[in-house]
Design an enzyme around this catalytic site. Structure first.
Site, PDB file in Angstrom:
ATOM      1  N   SER A  58       0.082   2.944   4.667  1.00 19.36           N
ATOM      2  CA  SER A  58      -1.194   2.473   4.595  1.00 19.36           C
ATOM      3  C   SER A  58      -2.402   3.776   5.367  1.00 19.36           C
ATOM      4  CB  SER A  58      -1.582   1.111   5.016  1.00 19.36           C
ATOM      5  OG  SER A  58      -3.023   0.562   5.053  1.00 19.36           O
ATOM      6  N   ASP A  85      -1.002  -3.819  -5.082  1.00 20.22           N
ATOM      7  CA  ASP A  85      -2.100  -3.594  -3.761  1.00 20.22           C
ATOM      8  C   ASP A  85      -3.896  -3.911  -3.785  1.00 20.22           C
ATOM      9  OD1 ASP A  85      -2.880  -2.784  -0.809  1.00 20.22           O
ATOM     10  OD2 ASP A  85      -1.094  -1.101  -1.014  1.00 20.22           O
ATOM     11  N   HIS A 112       0.555  -4.894  -0.437  1.00 16.77           N
ATOM     12  CA  HIS A 112       0.412  -3.998   0.475  1.00 16.77           C
ATOM     13  C   HIS A 112       1.567  -3.666   1.810  1.00 16.77           C
ATOM     14  CE1 HIS A 112      -1.564  -0.730   2.351  1.00 16.77           C
ATOM     15  NE2 HIS A 112      -2.017  -1.367   3.686  1.00 16.77           N
TER      16      HIS A 112
END
Length: 393
Positions: free
Chosen positions: A241, A329, A368
């Site tokens: 991320s 995601d 995610h």
């Protein structure tokens, strides 16, 4: 009577309209303007250091999240030569499974190791021969691992030839001890890699210094240098991320090192740059269609050097790249990861390390955070690391 009733209804309707207009003005005009002129708010929304979970976690005790044989320590980061005090960041060093099994008595983790073996832990390639040859000498030097010699023991194992090190750079919110991150460390441990994870400034038990892009990249640089100063074993950088932005920026800064630079980069759920990411983030859903969105939200962050331009940085270092991304995601949309892959594929020199992309279907529901649960992921990681751990581009 009827006329009076109508006038009352009209007044109520007018007041309701005024209230709606005021709320609209405050949320969609005033708030974006406040955001534009407040660097503190911009950093807060980007780094989300105020979101902390799980509650009550003692980061000095990694075993509380199942990470036995893990050392907690702190590194001081100095931003420049004039910085006398520096910034203290908290770090975990997770030992690889083969080393833990070999020294389980000295580490006093026999029960935990036996439990893992009961779970049919599969063996993975590692420096088994080196461990076997050096184990007697290490045991004589460290008959028991206690706080007084813990650092020397962990660094001794880190120096052993044939090992691999993964430097994990987490995303925003929480700490190095969050559940999904611990799952990644355990996966990498089972692949017989040393794992280093740390909290950037402003997070968890690291010093409460407001983070900036340059600051968190500097933190990553110092942890990388700590590892590289102890061992000549290959280092692979893994970013997740927001950590993918840190990873690419870090590798761009290390590009000139060549032999001592990271041997590979794994980007989990990456984005192209902050302007693209913030436009598509769920938090921006209410604001993204405003005509002044770029003026009040995107452009100010760019001007204040909160950029994380992975689309630029992937073209500045030579190391092989593996990108993994889930189609479902919602935090970092899948197409941003794929776009970064295409930019790296098309923009990098052909003599540089290859770029891989692995997609995980939406039906798998990894989202995610949970690509680490994909049964094929350990094989992908192992193949990538073993292919490039000794390659210099």
């Amino acid at each position: 009577m009827l006329f009076t009733r109508r006038r009352q209804l009209k007044r109520v309707g007018l007041r309701s309209l005024q209230a709606c207009l005021l709320i609209f003005f405050l949320i969609f005009v005033v708030l974006p303007l406040v955001f534009r002129y407040s660097v503190t708010l911009q950093r807060g929304i980007l780094f989300l250091t105020f979101i902390k979970y799980p509650k009550g976690l003692d980061l000095t005790k990694p075993e509380s999240v199942g990470l036995y044989a893990t050392r907690n320590f702190y590194i001081t980061v100095k931003d420049d030569d004039r910085d006398e005090d520096g910034v203290r960041v908290g770090v975990w060093h997770v030992l690889p499974s083969n080393a833990v099994r070999r020294f389980k008595r000295e580490l006093r983790v026999e029960e935990e190791v036996d439990h893992d073996l009961d779970q049919h832990m599969e063996s993975a390639p590692g420096n088994e021969q080196e461990l076997k040859e050096l184990a007697p000498a290490i045991r004589s030097e460290f008959p028991a691992v206690v706080p007084e010699n813990e650092q020397l023991f962990y660094e001794r194992l880190l120096r052993m030839p044939g090992g691999t090190v993964v430097l994990y750079l987490h995303g925003n919110t929480a700490s190095r001890g969050s559940g999904h991150r611990s799952e990644v460390y355990k996966l990498l441990r089972k692949l017989n890699y040393h794992v280093f994870s740390f909290d950037y400034r402003g997070y968890a038990d690291s010093d409460a210094v407001p983070p900036t892009e340059e600051g968190v990249v500097r933190d990553a640089m110092m942890v990388f240098e700590y590892i590289a100063n102890i061992t000549s074993n290959p280092i692979v950088v893994w970013g997740h991320s927001l950590g993918t932005g840190v990873a690419t920026h870090l590798c761009a800064k290390l590009a000139s090192l060549r032999e001592r630079a990271p041997r590979g980069v794994i980007l989990e759920s990456p984005f192209t740059n902050i302007r693209d990411e913030i436009l598509l983030h769920p938090f921006a859903k209410l604001f993204r269609h405003l005509p002044w969105f770029d003026f009040t939200i995107s452009r100010p962050m760019y001007s204040n050097k909160l950029r994380f331009e992975s689309d630029v940085h992937v073209q500045e270092f030579r190391q092989p790249i593996m990108i993994i991304h889930a189609e479902d995601d919602v935090v970092v949309p899948f197409h941003l990861g794929y776009r970064l892959y295409r930019i790296a594929l098309d923009g990098r020199n052909r003599s540089w390390g290859p770029v891989e992309f692995h997609r995980f279907g939406a039906s798998l529901k990894y989202g995610h955070k949970y690509l680490c649960r994909a049964p094929e992921l350990p094989g992908l990681i192992q193949k990538f690391v073993e292919s490039y751990r000794n390659a210099v581009y």
